[in-house]
Design a protein around this motif. Structure first.
Motif, short mmCIF file in Angstrom:
data_model
loop_
_atom_site.label_atom_id
_atom_site.label_comp_id
_atom_site.label_asym_id
_atom_site.label_seq_id
_atom_site.Cartn_x
_atom_site.Cartn_y
_atom_site.Cartn_z
N ALA A 131 0.84 -1.19 0.00
CA ALA A 131 0.00 0.00 0.00
C ALA A 131 0.88 1.24 0.00
O ALA A 131 1.89 1.30 0.71
N GLY A 132 0.48 2.23 -0.80
CA GLY A 132 1.17 3.51 -0.85
C GLY A 132 0.35 4.55 -0.10
O GLY A 132 -0.83 4.76 -0.39
N ALA A 199 2.72 9.10 -9.11
CA ALA A 199 3.22 8.37 -10.27
C ALA A 199 4.24 7.31 -9.86
O ALA A 199 4.24 6.19 -10.38
N ALA A 200 5.10 7.66 -8.92
CA ALA A 200 6.11 6.70 -8.46
C ALA A 200 5.46 5.49 -7.80
O ALA A 200 5.87 4.34 -8.02
N LEU A 201 4.42 5.72 -7.01
CA LEU A 201 3.72 4.61 -6.36
C LEU A 201 3.00 3.74 -7.38
O LEU A 201 2.91 2.52 -7.20
N ALA A 202 2.48 4.36 -8.43
CA ALA A 202 1.71 3.61 -9.42
C ALA A 202 2.59 2.80 -10.36
O ALA A 202 2.24 1.68 -10.75
N TYR A 203 3.73 3.36 -10.74
CA TYR A 203 4.59 2.72 -11.75
C TYR A 203 5.87 2.11 -11.17
O TYR A 203 6.47 1.24 -11.79
N GLY A 204 6.28 2.60 -10.01
CA GLY A 204 7.54 2.15 -9.44
C GLY A 204 8.72 2.88 -10.06
O GLY A 204 8.67 3.29 -11.22
N THR A 205 9.77 3.06 -9.28
CA THR A 205 11.03 3.62 -9.79
C THR A 205 12.16 2.75 -9.24
O THR A 205 11.91 1.72 -8.60
N SER A 207 13.93 3.32 -6.76
CA SER A 207 13.89 3.33 -5.29
C SER A 207 12.54 2.96 -4.72
O SER A 207 12.45 2.25 -3.70
N ILE A 208 11.49 3.45 -5.33
CA ILE A 208 10.15 3.31 -4.77
C ILE A 208 9.42 2.16 -5.44
O ILE A 208 9.30 2.12 -6.66
N PRO A 209 8.94 1.20 -4.67
CA PRO A 209 8.25 0.06 -5.28
C PRO A 209 6.86 0.42 -5.77
O PRO A 209 6.18 1.28 -5.20
N ARG A 210 6.43 -0.25 -6.82
CA ARG A 210 5.05 -0.13 -7.27
C ARG A 210 4.14 -0.75 -6.22
O ARG A 210 4.42 -1.83 -5.69
N VAL A 211 3.02 -0.08 -5.93
CA VAL A 211 2.10 -0.59 -4.91
C VAL A 211 0.79 -1.03 -5.57
O VAL A 211 0.60 -0.90 -6.78
N ASP A 212 -0.10 -1.56 -4.75
CA ASP A 212 -1.38 -2.05 -5.24
C ASP A 212 -2.52 -1.07 -5.03
O ASP A 212 -3.49 -1.05 -5.77
N VAL A 213 -2.42 -0.26 -3.97
CA VAL A 213 -3.45 0.73 -3.67
C VAL A 213 -2.77 1.98 -3.13
O VAL A 213 -1.77 1.90 -2.41
N VAL A 214 -3.29 3.14 -3.52
CA VAL A 214 -2.76 4.43 -3.07
C VAL A 214 -3.86 5.15 -2.30
O VAL A 214 -4.98 5.30 -2.79
N THR A 215 -3.53 5.58 -1.09
CA THR A 215 -4.49 6.30 -0.27
C THR A 215 -3.88 7.59 0.26
O THR A 215 -2.67 7.75 0.26
N VAL A 233 -3.48 1.15 -10.43
CA VAL A 233 -3.55 0.86 -9.00
C VAL A 233 -4.96 1.22 -8.53
O VAL A 233 -5.68 1.98 -9.19
N ALA A 234 -5.34 0.69 -7.37
CA ALA A 234 -6.57 1.14 -6.75
C ALA A 234 -6.30 2.43 -5.99
O ALA A 234 -5.15 2.71 -5.61
N ILE A 235 -7.32 3.22 -5.77
CA ILE A 235 -7.20 4.43 -4.95
C ILE A 235 -8.34 4.44 -3.94
O ILE A 235 -9.35 3.75 -4.11
N ASP A 236 -8.18 5.25 -2.90
CA ASP A 236 -9.24 5.35 -1.91
C ASP A 236 -10.36 6.27 -2.38
O ASP A 236 -11.54 5.93 -2.34
N SER A 237 -10.01 7.45 -2.86
CA SER A 237 -11.00 8.43 -3.29
C SER A 237 -10.28 9.57 -3.99
O SER A 237 -9.05 9.64 -4.02
#
Length: 434
Positions: A131-132, A199-205, A207-215, A233-237
């Motif tokens: 989770a991001g 964008a980093a959370l959604a695609y990964g870089t 250093s930063i891993p790609r996640v499954d949901v961003v909140t 990715v999924a998002i909360d709102s």
């Protein structure tokens, strides 16, 4: 220089009030959003193709610092906790306990049903793996947002919590935010914010891993970036600027109402603060109370702008009329400062969170009441709710038929498949039944 008196809109006409409430709900739309969306698309593409290099360049461009390395060492989170004053540590721990206790009660149970022919049907809940968590910076620091995002993710059983937040002008992350991340069990923390962080959370870089949901909430660019990456990715709102609507009768204290309106208006120049009241006397007293409390206010300029642009007082003939107007607006936060709040709460259909009675300022919900403070804004409470444990869970259907069950229902499957012209759907059942 003398500051001019506060100008907050006062209406008595309910038709005009309804139209004004709809305009307030839509305050972030229009050409500004269209132009911002184009900029966000360019930022996302730059991060997708250039990775960490883009994050460093964009953070230097927008925040004035180059956060190299991007990751805050885990030891720094623990050290920040140690630097926290004892009273702040105690406050964070109290908030954490209350939020944890409430969210632990949200965990959904797996479902298992045996059908009349012996078939087994079910639904199984499992957490996402990563989770991001986005925590805003900029005008203020928000350790409460760390807890409200990390705790439900932990309760859900998410293995890896990756937090992003904008660095300050000195390149550092606020100590209290770091301390809250340590307390809540955040696994990784990166000094990057804005659309580039999403964008980093959604695609990964690198250093930063790609996640499954961003909140997590953010400004217009963060919200548009979440909208753009939804599906990858999924998002909360899609969170808009904060808002409070207070319904009050003659029993309400004008100073308390004013303080609660200011508590939202101080967030952002786009924050909305609305009072619906059946009392002419209260409607007359609140602007003066607002003005008095704005004197010496540390965020007076922001707060005054929000009130003058998006503040509203409406005098309503009845609480029923106030409830109807409130439902039309579908507020993020709804306070019921009336003699009998419970019956009025039953009348409300659309609100992110309802605060009942004179002793329940919205601020307790922001920090430690227990329910999540990440709530639907801009009228989306008509169909959405608060961030919850389920935000970090996914459910899978389980279906197991035996021969008896397939024989009992197969004829209906054949009829439906043939009605849709799907030959092999029907054949997959017919072959089994012989």
């Amino acid at each position: 220089m003398v500051t001019p008196a506060l100008r907050i809109e006062l209406l008595h006409d309910l038709t005009a009030a309804g139209e004004r409430l709809e305009a307030i709900a839509e305050r972030t739309g229009g050409s500004q959003s269209s132009e911002a969306a184009q900029r966000v698309d360019a930022i996302i593409e730059q991060v997708r193709t250039q990775g960490d290099a883009a994050l460093l360049e964009l953070t230097e461009r927008f925040d004035g610092v180059r956060p190299d390395p991007l990751r805050v060492p885990p030891a720094e989170l623990k050290a920040a906790w140690g630097r926290c004053p004892a009273d702040l540590q105690a406050a964070l721990q109290l908030a954490h306990r209350r939020i944890l206790d409430f969210h632990q009660r949200q965990r959904p149970a797996d479902l298992s049903v045996t059908g009349v022919h012996g078939e087994r049907l079910g639904r199984r809940w499992r957490p996402v793996e990563r989770a991001g968590l986005y925590v805003p910076g900029g005008r203020a620091s928000y350790p409460s947002t760390v807890l409200m995002n990390a705790v439900p993710a932990k309760v859900a059983g998410v293995e890896r919590l990756v937090m992003v937040t904008p660095p300050g002008s000195d390149g550092r992350v606020n100590d209290t935010v770091l301390a809250a991340a340590h307390l809540a069990g955040v696994d990784e923390l990166y000094r990057v914010g804005g659309a580039q962080a999403i964008a980093a959370l959604a695609y990964g870089t690198e250093s930063i891993p790609r996640v499954d949901v961003v909140t997590g909430p953010g400004n217009l660019y963060v919200t548009l970036a979440k909208k753009a990456v939804y599906g990858r990715v999924a998002i909360d709102s899609l969170a808009g600027p904060s808002e409070v609507l207070v319904i009050a009768d003659a029993s309400a204290n004008a100073e308390h109402v004013a303080a609660d309106l200011l508590a939202q208006a101080e967030h952002d120049p786009l924050a909305a603060a609305i009072l619906l009241t059946t009392s002419e006397a209260l409607a007359a007293a609140v602007p003066a109370a607002l003005e008095a409390q704005l004197q010496g206010h540390p965020r007076a300029a922001i707060t005054r702008q929000a009130l003058e642009d998006w503040g509203l007082i409406v005098v309503c003939p009845s609480l029923e009329d106030a409830a109807l107007l409130s439902d039309r607006f579908a507020p993020e936060h709804l306070e019921l400062q009336v003699e009998r709040p419970e019956p009025l709460a039953e009348r409300i259909h659309h609100a992110g969170a309802i605060f009942l009675g004179a002793w329940t300022p919205e601020a307790v919900g922001d920090y430690l009441a227990g329910p999540n403070h990440t709530l639907p804004t801009s009228g989306t409470a008509r169909f959405a709710g608060a961030l919850s444990v389920e935000t970090f869970l996914r459910h899978t259907s389980l279906i197991q038929f035996n021969r008896q069950a397939l024989e009992a229902t197969g004829g209906a499957v054949l009829a439906l498949a043939e009605s849709e012209g799907l030959h092999s759907h029907a054949e997959s059942v017919r072959l089994r039944l012989g």
